[in-house]
Design an enzyme around this catalytic site. Structure first.
Site, short mmCIF file in Angstrom:
data_model
loop_
_atom_site.label_atom_id
_atom_site.label_comp_id
_atom_site.label_asym_id
_atom_site.label_seq_id
_atom_site.Cartn_x
_atom_site.Cartn_y
_atom_site.Cartn_z
NE ARG A 68 -7.35 4.25 4.13
CZ ARG A 68 -6.00 4.83 4.58
NH1 ARG A 68 -7.02 5.62 6.03
NH2 ARG A 68 -5.70 5.02 4.89
CG ASP A 94 2.97 2.15 8.91
OD1 ASP A 94 2.60 2.46 10.32
OD2 ASP A 94 2.93 2.04 8.93
CB CYS A 131 -4.85 6.72 10.26
SG CYS A 131 -5.19 5.66 9.31
CE LYS A 169 -1.65 1.96 4.12
NZ LYS A 169 -1.44 3.81 4.10
CG ASN A 170 1.83 2.85 3.54
OD1 ASN A 170 0.88 3.38 3.13
ND2 ASN A 170 2.68 2.36 4.91
NE ARG A 181 0.10 10.68 9.43
CZ ARG A 181 -0.53 9.78 8.50
NH1 ARG A 181 -1.71 9.71 8.79
NH2 ARG A 181 -0.27 9.03 7.79
C1 EPZ Z 1 3.69 6.69 6.26
O1 EPZ Z 1 3.67 8.28 6.55
C2 EPZ Z 1 3.57 5.87 5.93
N1 EPZ Z 1 1.81 6.15 5.45
C3 EPZ Z 1 2.52 5.01 6.80
O2 EPZ Z 1 1.50 4.41 6.99
C4 EPZ Z 1 3.47 5.18 8.08
O3 EPZ Z 1 3.45 4.78 9.23
C5 EPZ Z 1 4.83 6.23 7.60
O4 EPZ Z 1 5.24 6.88 6.65
C6 EPZ Z 1 5.89 5.92 8.94
O5 EPZ Z 1 6.54 4.72 8.27
C7 EPZ Z 1 2.29 5.92 3.59
O6 EPZ Z 1 3.32 6.14 3.29
C8 EPZ Z 1 1.02 6.83 3.44
P1 EPZ Z 1 6.71 10.26 7.97
P2 EPZ Z 1 4.27 9.68 6.81
O7 EPZ Z 1 6.75 11.63 7.10
O8 EPZ Z 1 5.40 9.77 5.71
C9 EPZ Z 1 6.21 14.27 11.36
C10 EPZ Z 1 0.19 3.23 7.44
O9 EPZ Z 1 -0.78 2.54 8.67
N2 EPZ Z 1 6.82 14.74 10.43
O10 EPZ Z 1 7.74 9.27 7.49
O11 EPZ Z 1 3.14 10.54 7.16
C11 EPZ Z 1 4.87 12.72 11.75
O12 EPZ Z 1 4.19 14.23 12.39
C12 EPZ Z 1 0.19 4.87 7.36
O13 EPZ Z 1 0.11 2.51 6.49
C13 EPZ Z 1 6.33 15.22 10.62
O14 EPZ Z 1 6.26 17.01 11.77
O15 EPZ Z 1 5.33 9.97 7.69
C14 EPZ Z 1 5.15 11.93 12.42
O16 EPZ Z 1 5.35 11.92 13.70
C15 EPZ Z 1 0.01 5.22 8.90
N3 EPZ Z 1 6.57 17.49 9.47
C16 EPZ Z 1 7.01 12.13 11.49
O17 EPZ Z 1 7.42 12.95 11.18
C17 EPZ Z 1 6.31 16.52 8.35
O18 EPZ Z 1 6.43 17.33 7.08
C18 EPZ Z 1 6.52 10.70 10.58
O19 EPZ Z 1 6.14 10.52 9.59
C19 EPZ Z 1 6.29 15.02 8.22
C20 EPZ Z 1 6.55 14.40 8.98
#
Ligand code: EPZ
Length: 416
Positions: free
Chosen positions: A396, A304, A116, A22-23, A121
């Site tokens: 999803r 995850d 989610c 998915k991701n 985020r």
């Molecule tokens: C991706 O989310 C995945 N989603 C998530 O999967 C997964 O949990 C996550 O990566 C971590 O592996 C998709 O690929 C669509 P991050 P993403 O940016 O990219 C903070 C699932 O269940 N952050 O690595 O949104 C953020 O708030 C989902 O399949 C900022 O502060 O994750 C979080 O605390 C849920 N500012 C951390 O970094 C930013 O601009 C990690 O987020 C970006 C992120």
């Protein structure tokens, strides 16, 4: 409202085949629009997140053919349109159209993404990256507007190795003039998958999968092709199902190195895992040893899988400590595990499990995608009937979850 009904405590055996990630696919589909000719993606999972992105491609006037996990996207008639609120908010990954459309048209209007509810985020790293590449950013109500005369390569350091920001900046930079370096880049396998896809179109990206990614801008991207990698989180979820209820349960189509952190924790608990080529055979042990888990960026223990693995921690013989370090609010599953009989104490982002506690079927809620996977695993383990509400979250991200589990011997069905 659809519900999942599970009559639990049934042995799982046979084979479960893992689908495309998915991701991965949610980034590959937006990346596709960078091609001036068209692309083919193989192993595309039929999940509702895929459908939502295809609806966005439809809005952008792409011709799409999706059959038997093969997705062909013709981008020759692509038009730049405002990504409507109803489409953008269906999923988090709609935000990848920011980077892709910016690279393609130097102008993007897109409503806030969904996804989610597991923390605040923000997407400030994405936006700062776009700004460094020369884009201006405005927020107009619930909508972002990005514009530039021309994107230019830049050195971008991420404060945190964010998956989304790494991919989005890569998408924006791929046609920018000159060189871009992303330092402290995320190293998740999905990033390597996206970089390989872009390189197949003629992009010049090196270092994906390490913490420094270098991109040399190119003018045009031609035909592209990619195999979506197997879903490591889906694989992990079914491996946990095997650890809970498996009798020689075979999980096939797995890239083992992608779930090494989980496998090593399960072995520490005493779960028997046999490795075959691209498959794992899992057996439920007589007893589970308690363990401690802390979620981390790849190759650490994935956030995850934190909710799915919680069910195992309720069955361990003693005290297990689980710490979530990526999101501030990923504990939506705990109150329902407690309702089913688990003994768990939560303090902020840490959960302390006191086991083993037998689980009993109850009416519960999938508060988000992985909380939903956790409820399915709990329902498979529990004695009696578990009814799961709000299952759209689960659909999803898990392709044919009901059929896959039924084939392995589970008593699970959807009630419309
Ligand atoms: C991706 O989310 C995945 N989603 C998530 O999967 C997964 O949990 C996550 O990566 C971590 O592996 C998709 O690929 C669509 P991050 P993403 O940016 O990219 C903070 C699932 O269940 N952050 O690595 O949104 C953020 O708030 C989902 O399949 C900022 O502060 O994750 C979080 O605390 C849920 N500012 C951390 O970094 C930013 O601009 C990690 O987020 C970006 C992120």
């Amino acid at each position: 409202m659809k519900q999942l009904i599970i009559n639990g405590n049934k042995q799982l055996s046979g084979e479960i085949k893992i689908s495309g990630a998915k991701n991965g696919v949610v980034a590959l589909i937006p990346a596709a629009i960078l091609s001036d000719e068209g692309v083919t993606l193989y192993n595309v999972p039929n999940i509702s997140d895929t459908k939502s992105l295809l609806d966005i491609l439809d809005l952008l006037n792409c011709n799409v053919e999706y059959k038997d996990e093969v997705l062909k996207i013709d981008t020759k008639q692509l038009e730049n349109k405002v990504i409507k609120e109803e489409l953008a908010k269906r999923l988090r990954a709609s935000y990848y159209f920011m980077g892709a459309l910016l690279a393609k048209f130097n102008y993007v209007e897109i409503y806030f993404p969904g996804g989610c509810n597991i923390g605040s985020r923000p997407i400030d790293y994405h936006i700062n990256g776009f700004k460094k590449l020369g884009a201006e950013v405005e927020i107009d109500g619930n909508k972002y507007v990005f514009k530039t005369k021309k994107l230019k390569g830049a050195d971008i350091y991420l404060d945190f190795a964010s998956v989304g920001a790494t991919i989005n900046i890569m998408l924006a930079a791929v046609k920018a003039e000159g060189k871009t370096t992303i330092s402290n880049a995320a190293k998740e396998p999905e990033i390597v998958n996206v970089a390989s896809f872009l390189n197949s179109m003629g992009a010049k990206i090196t270092g994906a999968g390490t913490s420094e990614i270098k991109i040399e801008g190119v003018k045009h991207l031609k035909k592209g092709v990619i195999d979506v990698i197997p879903d490591r989180i889906e694989a992990g979820t079914y491996v946990i199902a095997g650890a809970l209820m498996g009798k020689d349960l075979k999980i096939s189509g797995v890239i083992e190195e992608h779930i090494e952190a989980l496998l090593s924790k399960l072995k520490e608990m005493g779960v028997e895992i046999k490795k075959e080529k691209k498959s794992l055979i899992i057996n439920k042990p007589k007893k589970y040893k308690p363990i401690n888990i802390k979620t981390l960026v790849f190759p650490g223990f994935p956030t995850d899988l934190g909710q799915p693995v919680s069910v195992l921690l309720t069955q361990a013989d003693g005290v297990s400590i689980f710490e979530e370090t990526i999101y501030e609010n990923r504990m939506g599953h705990i109150k329902y595990l407690q309702k089913m009989g688990a003994n768990i104490r939560v303090n902020d982002r840490t959960a302390i499990f006191m086991g083993p506690t037998p689980l009993k079927g109850e009416e519960v809620v999938a508060t988000d995608l992985r909380a939903g996977a956790c409820m399915v695993l709990a329902g498979l383990t529990a004695k009696g009937t578990t009814i799961i509400n709000e299952i759209d979250h689960i659909l999803r991200g898990y392709e044919n979850i009901v059929e896959k589990l039924q084939n392995a011997g589970a008593d699970i069905r959807i009630k419309e």
